[in-house]
Design a protein around this motif. Structure first.
Motif, PDB file in Angstrom:
ATOM      1  N   ALA A   1      20.880  -0.491  41.277  1.00 48.33           N
ATOM      2  CA  ALA A   1      19.458  -0.179  41.488  1.00 48.33           C
ATOM      3  C   ALA A   1      18.615  -1.438  41.682  1.00 48.33           C
ATOM      4  N   LEU A   2      19.154  -2.596  41.280  1.00 50.16           N
ATOM      5  CA  LEU A   2      18.393  -3.851  41.372  1.00 50.16           C
ATOM      6  C   LEU A   2      18.713  -4.664  42.623  1.00 50.16           C
ATOM      7  N   LEU A   3      19.708  -4.226  43.399  1.00 47.90           N
ATOM      8  CA  LEU A   3      20.088  -4.969  44.608  1.00 47.90           C
ATOM      9  C   LEU A   3      18.909  -5.074  45.575  1.00 47.90           C
ATOM     10  N   GLY A   4      18.650  -6.295  46.003  1.00 48.78           N
ATOM     11  CA  GLY A   4      17.606  -6.509  47.000  1.00 48.78           C
ATOM     12  C   GLY A   4      16.184  -6.370  46.509  1.00 48.78           C
ATOM     13  N   GLN A   5      16.002  -6.202  45.203  1.00 51.40           N
ATOM     14  CA  GLN A   5      14.653  -6.007  44.664  1.00 51.40           C
ATOM     15  C   GLN A   5      13.941  -7.345  44.464  1.00 51.40           C
ATOM     16  N   TYR A   6      12.691  -7.407  44.892  1.00 53.28           N
ATOM     17  CA  TYR A   6      11.845  -8.568  44.626  1.00 53.28           C
ATOM     18  C   TYR A   6      11.599  -8.652  43.117  1.00 53.28           C
ATOM     19  N   ALA A   7      11.722  -9.862  42.545  1.00 50.65           N
ATOM     20  CA  ALA A   7      11.697  -9.949  41.081  1.00 50.65           C
ATOM     21  C   ALA A   7      10.737 -10.993  40.519  1.00 50.65           C
ATOM     22  N   GLN A   8       9.951 -11.615  41.374  1.00 48.89           N
ATOM     23  CA  GLN A   8       9.046 -12.655  40.865  1.00 48.89           C
ATOM     24  C   GLN A   8       7.958 -12.036  39.989  1.00 48.89           C
ATOM     25  N   ALA A   9       7.733 -12.615  38.825  1.00 53.89           N
ATOM     26  CA  ALA A   9       6.718 -12.104  37.903  1.00 53.89           C
ATOM     27  C   ALA A   9       5.947 -13.280  37.308  1.00 53.89           C
ATOM     28  N   SER A  10       4.683 -13.047  37.000  1.00 51.40           N
ATOM     29  CA  SER A  10       3.807 -14.123  36.521  1.00 51.40           C
ATOM     30  C   SER A  10       3.613 -14.067  35.011  1.00 51.40           C
ATOM     31  N   GLY A  11       3.767 -15.212  34.363  1.00 50.95           N
ATOM     32  CA  GLY A  11       3.470 -15.321  32.936  1.00 50.95           C
ATOM     33  C   GLY A  11       2.156 -16.026  32.670  1.00 50.95           C
ATOM     34  N   GLU A  12       1.323 -16.133  33.699  1.00 46.68           N
ATOM     35  CA  GLU A  12       0.089 -16.916  33.579  1.00 46.68           C
ATOM     36  C   GLU A  12      -0.897 -16.334  32.567  1.00 46.68           C
ATOM     37  N   LYS A  13      -0.944 -15.021  32.450  1.00 41.49           N
ATOM     38  CA  LYS A  13      -1.923 -14.411  31.541  1.00 41.49           C
ATOM     39  C   LYS A  13      -1.684 -14.872  30.109  1.00 41.49           C
ATOM     40  N   ALA A  14      -0.431 -14.827  29.661  1.00 41.13           N
ATOM     41  CA  ALA A  14      -0.119 -15.246  28.296  1.00 41.13           C
ATOM     42  C   ALA A  14      -0.383 -16.735  28.107  1.00 41.13           C
ATOM     43  N   LYS A  15      -0.095 -17.526  29.132  1.00 40.62           N
ATOM     44  CA  LYS A  15      -0.319 -18.966  29.039  1.00 40.62           C
ATOM     45  C   LYS A  15      -1.816 -19.277  28.930  1.00 40.62           C
ATOM     46  N   GLU A  16      -2.622 -18.596  29.748  1.00 42.64           N
ATOM     47  CA  GLU A  16      -4.052 -18.893  29.791  1.00 42.64           C
ATOM     48  C   GLU A  16      -4.808 -18.283  28.606  1.00 42.64           C
ATOM     49  N   LEU A  17      -4.473 -17.031  28.255  1.00 41.42           N
ATOM     50  CA  LEU A  17      -5.233 -16.329  27.223  1.00 41.42           C
ATOM     51  C   LEU A  17      -4.788 -16.722  25.813  1.00 41.42           C
ATOM     52  N   LEU A  18      -3.481 -16.952  25.640  1.00 40.50           N
ATOM     53  CA  LEU A  18      -2.938 -17.189  24.293  1.00 40.50           C
ATOM     54  C   LEU A  18      -2.346 -18.582  24.118  1.00 40.50           C
ATOM     55  N   ASN A  19      -2.453 -19.418  25.142  1.00 40.48           N
ATOM     56  CA  ASN A  19      -1.905 -20.777  25.090  1.00 40.48           C
ATOM     57  C   ASN A  19      -0.401 -20.770  24.827  1.00 40.48           C
ATOM     58  N   TRP A  20       0.264 -19.793  25.416  1.00 33.22           N
ATOM     59  CA  TRP A  20       1.724 -19.656  25.280  1.00 33.22           C
ATOM     60  C   TRP A  20       2.408 -20.662  26.181  1.00 33.22           C
ATOM     61  N   SER A  21       3.469 -21.289  25.687  1.00 31.06           N
ATOM     62  CA  SER A  21       4.141 -22.341  26.462  1.00 31.06           C
ATOM     63  C   SER A  21       5.653 -22.150  26.410  1.00 31.06           C
ATOM     64  N   PRO A  22       6.221 -21.374  27.355  1.00 33.49           N
ATOM     65  CA  PRO A  22       7.655 -21.060  27.301  1.00 33.49           C
ATOM     66  C   PRO A  22       8.548 -22.194  27.800  1.00 33.49           C
ATOM     67  N   ARG A  23       9.779 -22.164  27.323  1.00 35.98           N
ATOM     68  CA  ARG A  23      10.803 -23.091  27.796  1.00 35.98           C
ATOM     69  C   ARG A  23      11.195 -22.755  29.235  1.00 35.98           C
ATOM     70  N   SER A  24      11.961 -23.625  29.855  1.00 35.99           N
ATOM     71  CA  SER A  24      12.417 -23.395  31.224  1.00 35.99           C
ATOM     72  C   SER A  24      13.547 -22.378  31.251  1.00 35.99           C
ATOM     73  N   ASN A  25      13.756 -21.774  32.426  1.00 32.51           N
ATOM     74  CA  ASN A  25      14.901 -20.888  32.635  1.00 32.51           C
ATOM     75  C   ASN A  25      16.201 -21.564  32.234  1.00 32.51           C
ATOM     76  N   GLU A  26      16.374 -22.791  32.707  1.00 33.28           N
ATOM     77  CA  GLU A  26      17.638 -23.494  32.484  1.00 33.28           C
ATOM     78  C   GLU A  26      17.895 -23.700  30.994  1.00 33.28           C
ATOM     79  N   GLU A  27      16.867 -24.085  30.243  1.00 38.72           N
ATOM     80  CA  GLU A  27      17.038 -24.297  28.804  1.00 38.72           C
ATOM     81  C   GLU A  27      17.439 -23.001  28.103  1.00 38.72           C
ATOM     82  N   ALA A  28      16.822 -21.897  28.512  1.00 38.92           N
ATOM     83  CA  ALA A  28      17.125 -20.599  27.903  1.00 38.92           C
ATOM     84  C   ALA A  28      18.549 -20.161  28.204  1.00 38.92           C
ATOM     85  N   ILE A  29      18.985 -20.343  29.456  1.00 36.53           N
ATOM     86  CA  ILE A  29      20.326 -19.927  29.871  1.00 36.53           C
ATOM     87  C   ILE A  29      21.398 -20.764  29.189  1.00 36.53           C
ATOM     88  N   VAL A  30      21.187 -22.066  29.148  1.00 40.56           N
ATOM     89  CA  VAL A  30      22.161 -22.957  28.504  1.00 40.56           C
ATOM     90  C   VAL A  30      22.222 -22.699  26.994  1.00 40.56           C
TER      91      VAL A  30
END
Length: 347
Positions: A304-333
């Motif tokens: 069901a996920l084949l070919g699906q556009y998946a870009q999503a924005s985390g800007e709201k949490a960063k701007e409203l709550l000063n949230w600062s997530p790690r990078s994709n690579e750090e999380a995966i490793v």
């Protein structure tokens, strides 16, 4: 900060779950008293073990209560004297089910049980763990990043798990509008959750990493996804729990950078060296995945996920709550390293 919150009790539902354990870990580190629900009290030792792996040495501020999303029993007792509730528990994707209601019904009924009990007990705010699946599914020809304003299209052909997450969150907001009283609600909508595994109970997103490392994935399906570290998801739950700005808001938990599964495989290969020798080095044609799903029901959600556009924005949490997530690579490793550290990679 530890000790400054010890007069505040927080209920975390589904305490043995991957995200829930990291939320409990963060709450205990910040001095809160934590009560958590389990469907089986036999899992207390397992939860203690996971928290020890996360660095917790004292469990004086942690208590357990038996409660199930499908049953009214004990929910009033579970929320008693709690200032906040993190409702993290949810039915997980079932491989085999005869009807979609097997996923949808407990998700909807469970959220109502928690919200009603919380309202009646005078809880200040509930933070509901929803999902990207309630935002980014069933949309055609998408070309701009998903935001919290988006809702999954329930009229489209989507997997029942995504439907259950969407309907559960909609049920929660409808309840708040009609019956919420003084109770407040915020929701967290994580994308694929990575990060340190603390025990054998971890997210279905991380199963992909384990299967890659064990050589069970011969080629990568052409599926894109955004990722987020579970430690950052826990941080966001606590920010949404305490910040006045979070009242009545949804927050996408994502680094905002979509990767293909092949990109993930290349990160593992580059960062883990010989430990990644079984990681796939090629992509899987779509027709092969569709064919395999006819025999293996667990692959249907991937199809069901084949070919699906998946870009999503985390800007709201960063701007409203000063949230600062790690990078994709750090999380995966971090996911891969913890799987090896706990001896969860076979072969």
């Amino acid at each position: 900060m530890a000790g400054s919150n010890n007069d505040k009790t927080v209920l975390v539902t589904g305490g043995s779950g991957f995200i829930a354990v990291h939320c409990i870990l963060k709450l205990l580190q910040q001095g809160y008293s934590v009560r958590t629900t389990l469907r089986s009290m036999n899992r207390q030792t397992e939860v203690h073990g996971m928290l020890k792996n996360g660095g917790i040495t004292s469990f004086d501020n942690l208590s357990f209560i038996k409660a199930d999303l499908t049953d009214d029993e004990n929910w009033n007792e579970a929320v008693k004297n709690c200032e906040f509730v993190l409702h993290v528990a949810s039915p997980t994707p079932a491989i085999k089910f005869t009807h979609e209601d097997e996923l949808i019904k407990p998700a909807k009924e469970g959220v109502i049980r928690v919200l009603k009990a919380s309202r009646n007990a005078g809880v200040k705010r509930v933070v509901l763990t929803s999902a990207y699946g309630a935002i980014g599914c069933g949309h055609e020809n998408r070309k701009t990043p998903y935001t919290e304003k988006d809702w999954t299209n329930l009229q489209a052909k989507i997997h029942p798990y995504q439907k259950s997450k969407t309907m559960a969150e909609k049920t929660a907001w409808d309840f708040m509008r009609d019956e919420g009283g003084s109770l407040e609600l915020a929701t967290i909508n994580p994308v694929a959750v990575m990060g340190p595994v603390l025990g054998e109970d971890f997210s279905h997103s991380q199963q992909m990493i384990r299967q890659m490392l064990e050589g069970k994935v011969v080629a990568c399906p052409k599926i894109d996804s955004c990722y987020v570290d579970v430690r950052d998801v826990a941080d966001l739950h606590l920010l949404a729990m305490t910040s006045p700005k979070a009242k009545g808001e949804r927050f996408l938990a994502t680094t905002g950078n979509a990767l293909s599964m092949f990109d993930v495989a290349k990160i593992l290969t580059r960062r883990l060296g010989d430990d990644a020798k079984k990681v796939p080095t090629k992509e899987l044609p779509n027709w092969k995945l569709r064919l395999a799903a006819l025999k293996n029901p667990s692959l249907k959600m991937l199809v069901a996920l084949l070919g699906q556009y998946a870009q999503a924005s985390g800007e709201k949490a960063k701007e409203l709550l000063n949230w600062s997530p790690r990078s994709n690579e750090e999380a995966i490793v971090a996911t891969a390293e913890s799987l090896f550290r706990l001896g969860l990679i076979k072969g």
